[in-house]
Scaffold this motif. Structure first.
Motif, PDB file in Angstrom:
ATOM      1  N   PRO A 177      -8.906   1.172   0.577  1.00  0.00           N
ATOM      2  CA  PRO A 177      -7.629   0.853   1.209  1.00  0.00           C
ATOM      3  C   PRO A 177      -6.657   0.227   0.204  1.00  0.00           C
ATOM      4  O   PRO A 177      -7.071  -0.532  -0.669  1.00  0.00           O
ATOM      5  CB  PRO A 177      -8.015  -0.157   2.300  1.00  0.00           C
ATOM      6  CG  PRO A 177      -9.472   0.082   2.543  1.00  0.00           C
ATOM      7  CD  PRO A 177     -10.043   0.493   1.228  1.00  0.00           C
ATOM      8  N   LEU A 178      -5.386   0.560   0.321  1.00  0.00           N
ATOM      9  CA  LEU A 178      -4.391   0.033  -0.609  1.00  0.00           C
ATOM     10  C   LEU A 178      -4.452  -1.491  -0.699  1.00  0.00           C
ATOM     11  O   LEU A 178      -4.402  -2.073  -1.784  1.00  0.00           O
ATOM     12  CB  LEU A 178      -2.978   0.449  -0.173  1.00  0.00           C
ATOM     13  CG  LEU A 178      -2.555   1.901  -0.367  1.00  0.00           C
ATOM     14  CD1 LEU A 178      -1.102   2.067   0.027  1.00  0.00           C
ATOM     15  CD2 LEU A 178      -2.760   2.353  -1.792  1.00  0.00           C
TER      16      LEU A 178
ATOM     17  N   GLY B  90      -0.026   5.498   5.717  1.00  0.00           N
ATOM     18  CA  GLY B  90      -1.283   6.241   5.749  1.00  0.00           C
ATOM     19  C   GLY B  90      -1.103   7.740   5.618  1.00  0.00           C
ATOM     20  O   GLY B  90      -0.043   8.296   5.919  1.00  0.00           O
ATOM     21  N   GLY B  91      -2.168   8.390   5.134  1.00  0.00           N
ATOM     22  CA  GLY B  91      -2.159   9.838   5.060  1.00  0.00           C
ATOM     23  C   GLY B  91      -1.481  10.419   3.838  1.00  0.00           C
ATOM     24  O   GLY B  91      -1.231  11.626   3.804  1.00  0.00           O
ATOM     25  N   ASN B  92      -1.194   9.581   2.834  1.00  0.00           N
ATOM     26  CA  ASN B  92      -0.615  10.056   1.573  1.00  0.00           C
ATOM     27  C   ASN B  92      -1.668   9.996   0.465  1.00  0.00           C
ATOM     28  O   ASN B  92      -2.563   9.152   0.502  1.00  0.00           O
ATOM     29  CB  ASN B  92       0.591   9.202   1.175  1.00  0.00           C
ATOM     30  CG  ASN B  92       1.819   9.495   2.005  1.00  0.00           C
ATOM     31  OD1 ASN B  92       2.480  10.510   1.833  1.00  0.00           O
ATOM     32  ND2 ASN B  92       2.122   8.598   2.941  1.00  0.00           N
TER      33      ASN B  92
ATOM     34  N   TRP C 278       3.709  -6.539  -4.038  1.00  0.00           N
ATOM     35  CA  TRP C 278       4.747  -6.821  -3.039  1.00  0.00           C
ATOM     36  C   TRP C 278       4.196  -6.608  -1.628  1.00  0.00           C
ATOM     37  O   TRP C 278       4.450  -7.398  -0.725  1.00  0.00           O
ATOM     38  CB  TRP C 278       5.942  -5.906  -3.285  1.00  0.00           C
ATOM     39  CG  TRP C 278       7.037  -6.022  -2.257  1.00  0.00           C
ATOM     40  CD1 TRP C 278       8.111  -6.871  -2.282  1.00  0.00           C
ATOM     41  CD2 TRP C 278       7.169  -5.248  -1.047  1.00  0.00           C
ATOM     42  NE1 TRP C 278       8.894  -6.665  -1.173  1.00  0.00           N
ATOM     43  CE2 TRP C 278       8.346  -5.685  -0.401  1.00  0.00           C
ATOM     44  CE3 TRP C 278       6.410  -4.244  -0.471  1.00  0.00           C
ATOM     45  CZ2 TRP C 278       8.780  -5.136   0.805  1.00  0.00           C
ATOM     46  CZ3 TRP C 278       6.835  -3.707   0.739  1.00  0.00           C
ATOM     47  CH2 TRP C 278       8.007  -4.147   1.355  1.00  0.00           C
ATOM     48  N   LEU C 279       3.438  -5.543  -1.450  1.00  0.00           N
ATOM     49  CA  LEU C 279       2.900  -5.208  -0.141  1.00  0.00           C
ATOM     50  C   LEU C 279       1.939  -6.290   0.344  1.00  0.00           C
ATOM     51  O   LEU C 279       1.976  -6.695   1.516  1.00  0.00           O
ATOM     52  CB  LEU C 279       2.182  -3.859  -0.210  1.00  0.00           C
ATOM     53  CG  LEU C 279       1.828  -3.192   1.109  1.00  0.00           C
ATOM     54  CD1 LEU C 279       3.068  -2.915   1.928  1.00  0.00           C
ATOM     55  CD2 LEU C 279       1.084  -1.887   0.843  1.00  0.00           C
ATOM     56  N   ARG C 280       1.091  -6.802  -0.556  1.00  0.00           N
ATOM     57  CA  ARG C 280       0.166  -7.865  -0.163  1.00  0.00           C
ATOM     58  C   ARG C 280       0.919  -9.127   0.214  1.00  0.00           C
ATOM     59  O   ARG C 280       0.533  -9.846   1.133  1.00  0.00           O
ATOM     60  CB  ARG C 280      -0.815  -8.166  -1.304  1.00  0.00           C
ATOM     61  CG  ARG C 280      -1.822  -7.079  -1.566  1.00  0.00           C
ATOM     62  CD  ARG C 280      -2.996  -7.600  -2.398  1.00  0.00           C
ATOM     63  NE  ARG C 280      -2.556  -8.196  -3.645  1.00  0.00           N
ATOM     64  CZ  ARG C 280      -2.389  -7.529  -4.784  1.00  0.00           C
ATOM     65  NH1 ARG C 280      -2.584  -6.220  -4.806  1.00  0.00           N
ATOM     66  NH2 ARG C 280      -2.006  -8.143  -5.875  1.00  0.00           N
ATOM     67  N   GLY C 281       2.029  -9.401  -0.459  1.00  0.00           N
ATOM     68  CA  GLY C 281       2.821 -10.583  -0.147  1.00  0.00           C
ATOM     69  C   GLY C 281       3.551 -10.488   1.176  1.00  0.00           C
ATOM     70  O   GLY C 281       3.904 -11.507   1.766  1.00  0.00           O
TER      71      GLY C 281
ATOM     72  N   GLU D 225      -0.601  -0.767   8.165  1.00  0.00           N
ATOM     73  CA  GLU D 225      -1.664   0.150   8.572  1.00  0.00           C
ATOM     74  C   GLU D 225      -2.636   0.405   7.423  1.00  0.00           C
ATOM     75  O   GLU D 225      -2.890   1.543   7.011  1.00  0.00           O
ATOM     76  CB  GLU D 225      -1.063   1.478   9.061  1.00  0.00           C
ATOM     77  CG  GLU D 225      -0.280   1.331  10.362  1.00  0.00           C
ATOM     78  CD  GLU D 225       0.129   2.674  10.941  1.00  0.00           C
ATOM     79  OE1 GLU D 225       0.033   3.676  10.232  1.00  0.00           O
ATOM     80  OE2 GLU D 225       0.534   2.701  12.105  1.00  0.00           O
ATOM     81  N   SER D 226      -3.179  -0.688   6.895  1.00  0.00           N
ATOM     82  CA  SER D 226      -4.036  -0.584   5.715  1.00  0.00           C
ATOM     83  C   SER D 226      -5.283   0.251   5.979  1.00  0.00           C
ATOM     84  O   SER D 226      -5.873   0.794   5.049  1.00  0.00           O
ATOM     85  CB  SER D 226      -4.447  -1.988   5.248  1.00  0.00           C
ATOM     86  OG  SER D 226      -5.096  -2.687   6.291  1.00  0.00           O
TER      87      SER D 226
END
Length: 253
Positions: A192-193, A149-151, A165-168, A176-177
Motif C-alpha cells: 500500500p502507498l 486506487g487502481g493505478n 505529503w500524503l502521509r502528512g 483509500e490506502s
C-alpha cells in the motif's frame, strides 16, 4: 435551477440549446466525443455537470468561463490520457471532481488543478497513472477526499515528496490506502502507498564521501593491475607452450 437529463440518449454531440436556468445537466451514458468551445458560457446557474461514460479525450479551452457556480463535475469513464495545465482554471467553485475510470490517463500536469482552492473531493482512481507530482495537489487546501486506487503506481525516488505529503494529510485526506498499491519497483510491488516510510527511500539519499571515491579508485587501480598481470602471465605461458611444442616436433624429426 432546472434539471435537464439527457443521459442514455445515444447522443454523438451535446444538445445545442438548453434552458438558461439549467442547474443540473446530465449527459451521461452517451457517445459524445467533443464539446464546442464556449458551450457553457450562457448557463450561469449550472451547479452539476455529469459527463460520465462518454468518449471525451479532451475539453476545449475556456469551457467553464460562464459556469462560475459549477460545484460538481463528473468526467469518469471517458478517454482522457492527460489532464493538462489549467484545465479547470475558470471552474473555481468546484467542490467535487471525478476523473476515475479513465483507463488511458497516464499524466496529470503539475498545474492541472490550479485555481481549485475550494475543491474537497478528487477521484483519480482506476486510471494508468504511474506517478503524481506533489505540485498538482499543493494548491488544494480544502481537499478532504482523495481516491488513488487502481493505478499502476511506481514507488521510486521521484514519488517520495508526494507520498510524504500524503502521509502528512492522512488525517484530513482519505486516500483509500487499501486500494492504492505500488506496482513497481519489484521490492515494493503490492505494498500500500501509505505503508512506505522514510526508511523505504533511504537508498535515494545515499551519497558518496571522498573516502568512498578514493576506495573505488584504489579498487579500480588494483583490478587494472591484476588484469594486466594476468594477461602478461597468460602470454608468457602461451609462448612457453608454443616453444615446447615446437621443440618436441623438432626432436621427433
Amino acid at each position: 435551477g432546472q434539471a435537464v437529463d439527457c443521459s442514455g440518449q445515444r447522443l454523438f454531440s451535446v444538445p445545442p440549446e438548453l434552458p438558461l436556468d439549467t442547474g443540473n445537466l446530465s449527459l451521461a451514458h452517451n457517445r459524445i466525443a467533443s464539446i464546442p468551445p464556449g458551450y457553457l458560457s450562457c448557463y450561469g446557474q449550472l451547479r452539476a455537470l455529469d459527463l460520465r461514460n462518454n468518449s471525451l479525450a479532451a475539453l476545449p479551452a475556456g469551457l467553464f468561463l460562464g459556469a462560475r457556480r459549477l460545484a460538481h463535475l463528473d468526467l469518469s469513464y471517458n478517454n482522457f490520457s492527460l489532464v493538462p495545465a489549467d484545465m479547470f482554471l475558470e471552474a473555481s467553485g468546484l467542490l467535487r471532481l471525478d476523473l476515475s475510470h479513465n483507463p488511458g490517463l497516464r499524466r496529470v500536469h503539475p498545474d492541472a488543478f490550479r485555481g481549485l482552492a475550494q475543491l474537497r473531493e478528487l477521484d483519480l482512481s482506476f486510471g494508468a497513472l504511474p506517478a503524481l507530482s506533489l505540485e498538482a495537489l499543493e494548491g488544494l487546501p480544502g481537499l478532504v477526499a482523495l481516491r488513488l486506487g487502481g493505478n499502476p503506481w511506481v514507488c521510486g525516488c521521484a514519488m517520495e515528496p508526494f507520498l510524504k505529503w500524503l502521509r502528512g494529510r492522512i488525517q484530513r485526506c482519505a486516500a483509500e490506502s487499501q486500494l492504492a498499491e505500488c506496482r513497481a519497483p519489484p521490492e515494493v510491488a503490492g505494498a500500500p502507498l501509505l505503508s512506505l516510510t522514510d526508511e523505504s527511500f533511504q537508498a535515494c539519499h545515499l551519497t558518496l564521501t571522498l573516502d568512498d571515491y578514493l576506495f573505488i579508485a584504489f579498487v579500480g587501480f588494483v583490478v587494472s593491475i591484476a588484469s594486466v598481470a594476468t594477461n602478461f602471465l597468460l602470454g608468457i605461458t602461451a609462448n612457453c607452450c608454443h616453444r615446447w611444442s615446437k621443440a618436441s616436433e623438432d626432436e621427433d624429426v
